[in-house]
Design a protein around this motif. Structure first.
Motif, PDB file in Angstrom:
ATOM      1  N   VAL A 158       0.854  -1.180   0.000  1.00  0.00           N
ATOM      2  CA  VAL A 158       0.000   0.000   0.000  1.00  0.00           C
ATOM      3  C   VAL A 158       0.895   1.236   0.000  1.00  0.00           C
ATOM      4  CG1 VAL A 158      -0.150   0.277   2.521  1.00  0.00           C
ATOM      5  CG2 VAL A 158      -2.082   0.977   1.081  1.00  0.00           C
ATOM      6  N   THR A 159       0.355   2.365  -0.428  1.00  0.00           N
ATOM      7  CA  THR A 159       1.099   3.623  -0.401  1.00  0.00           C
ATOM      8  C   THR A 159       0.314   4.658   0.394  1.00  0.00           C
ATOM      9  OG1 THR A 159       0.089   4.541  -2.411  1.00  0.00           O
ATOM     10  CG2 THR A 159       2.009   3.111  -2.705  1.00  0.00           C
ATOM     11  N   MET A 174      -2.702   5.920  -1.542  1.00  0.00           N
ATOM     12  CA  MET A 174      -3.850   5.009  -1.507  1.00  0.00           C
ATOM     13  C   MET A 174      -4.657   5.198  -0.233  1.00  0.00           C
ATOM     14  SD  MET A 174      -2.167   1.449  -2.884  1.00  0.00           S
ATOM     15  CE  MET A 174      -1.233   1.368  -4.416  1.00  0.00           C
ATOM     16  N   LEU A 175      -3.951   5.301   0.894  1.00  0.00           N
ATOM     17  CA  LEU A 175      -4.631   5.486   2.181  1.00  0.00           C
ATOM     18  C   LEU A 175      -5.353   6.827   2.233  1.00  0.00           C
ATOM     19  CD1 LEU A 175      -1.881   4.084   4.589  1.00  0.00           C
ATOM     20  CD2 LEU A 175      -3.975   2.940   3.836  1.00  0.00           C
ATOM     21  N   ILE A 213      -9.763   0.528  -2.563  1.00  0.00           N
ATOM     22  CA  ILE A 213      -8.392   0.468  -3.058  1.00  0.00           C
ATOM     23  C   ILE A 213      -8.314  -0.778  -3.929  1.00  0.00           C
ATOM     24  CG2 ILE A 213      -5.940   0.222  -2.511  1.00  0.00           C
ATOM     25  CD1 ILE A 213      -6.398   1.647   0.089  1.00  0.00           C
ATOM     26  N   LYS A 262      -6.513  -2.920  -6.693  1.00  0.00           N
ATOM     27  CA  LYS A 262      -5.196  -3.092  -7.310  1.00  0.00           C
ATOM     28  C   LYS A 262      -4.888  -4.578  -7.436  1.00  0.00           C
ATOM     29  CE  LYS A 262      -2.967  -2.558  -2.797  1.00  0.00           C
ATOM     30  NZ  LYS A 262      -2.397  -3.908  -2.653  1.00  0.00           N
ATOM     31  N   TYR A 295      -5.574   1.589  -8.767  1.00  0.00           N
ATOM     32  CA  TYR A 295      -4.122   1.754  -8.687  1.00  0.00           C
ATOM     33  C   TYR A 295      -3.445   0.654  -9.501  1.00  0.00           C
ATOM     34  CZ  TYR A 295      -5.676   4.747  -4.970  1.00  0.00           C
ATOM     35  OH  TYR A 295      -6.342   5.721  -4.275  1.00  0.00           O
TER      36      TYR A 295
END
Length: 239
Positions: free
Chosen positions: A47-48, A51-52, A67, A69, A176
């Motif tokens: 996760v990045t 994203m959060l 999210i 992906k 993403y």
């Protein structure tokens, strides 16, 4: 009678103490970040920060958490997509060591003449920003971006940088990476993306929540054609 030694610190001793503490902090920071970047050479980032943040923004707006992906290994990604990303985002990606100073200079000159801000960041810089840093604009964040860009160029291969970039980049609202984008927009895997589809997707990368491959504007179509021309100039990629 012996003179009593004052326990009060002199400015010089205070400075030396501060310098020792600062040196330890810097050494620890370099050590931790070195290990962090080296680990992500082999481990896919789950996760990045972006994203959060986007997930929280959706909840605040009364939407469901999203999210979406799916990681695709570099060798499985469409060659068309790899070439389109380089052609559209960073034509000198295979030549530079993280920074394209000519592109930065051109972007700076254009920004002086236009209200529309044009970025000069390389794929390496964008990867460093997306994976290791928080969203936003500041000189502090830019300094960290330069640092992490240097680290990933030192420790990762160009293939790994491009793989991570294409798997974590924001490609839509709650989307993403290329695989999530391809399945949502083209109803197929990114493994089999055509030249036209890849160029269209990359055309919306700068602002994927404003533009969409599903409803391209005339501006996006012009960008797609430019990317396709650059793809032809690039020729065959070395990986």
């Amino acid at each position: 009678m012996a003179k009593r030694i004052s326990s009060k610190q002199t400015p010089q001793s205070k400075f030396r103490k501060f310098a020792r503490i600062l040196a330890k902090v810097i050494i620890w920071f370099i050590g931790i970040t070195f290990v962090w970047v080296l680990a992500l050479k082999f481990i896919n980032p789950p996760v990045t920060f972006l994203m959060l943040q986007r997930g929280i923004e959706r909840k605040i707006d009364g939407k469901e958490w999203k999210i979406e992906k799916e990681w695709i290994h570099f060798d499985d990604l469409s060659d068309n997509l790899k070439k389109a990303a380089i052609a559209g985002e960073d034509v000198n990606f295979l030549k530079h060591r993280g920074f394209d100073f000519k592109a930065m200079e051109n972007a700076f000159e254009k920004n002086q003449k236009s209200k529309k801000v044009i970025g000069g960041s390389t794929i390496s810089q964008q990867t460093a920003k997306n994976v290791f840093l928080w969203p936003g604009r500041s000189y502090v964040r830019k300094a960290f971006e330069v640092y992490f860009t240097g680290l990933i160029e030192l420790l990762w291969s160009k293939e790994r940088i491009l793989e991570v970039y294409l798997n974590v980049i924001e490609t839509g609202d709650g989307l993403y990476g290329a695989e999530a984008a391809s399945r949502n927009y083209y109803h197929k895997s990114a493994v089999s993306m055509t030249k036209q589809q890849a160029a269209l997707l990359v055309a919306v990368f700068p602002n994927p929540r404003r533009w969409s491959p599903a409803k391209p504007t005339s501006y996006i179509y012009r960008k797609q054609n430019l990317i396709l021309r650059n793809m032809r100039r690039l020729g065959k990629l070395p990986f």
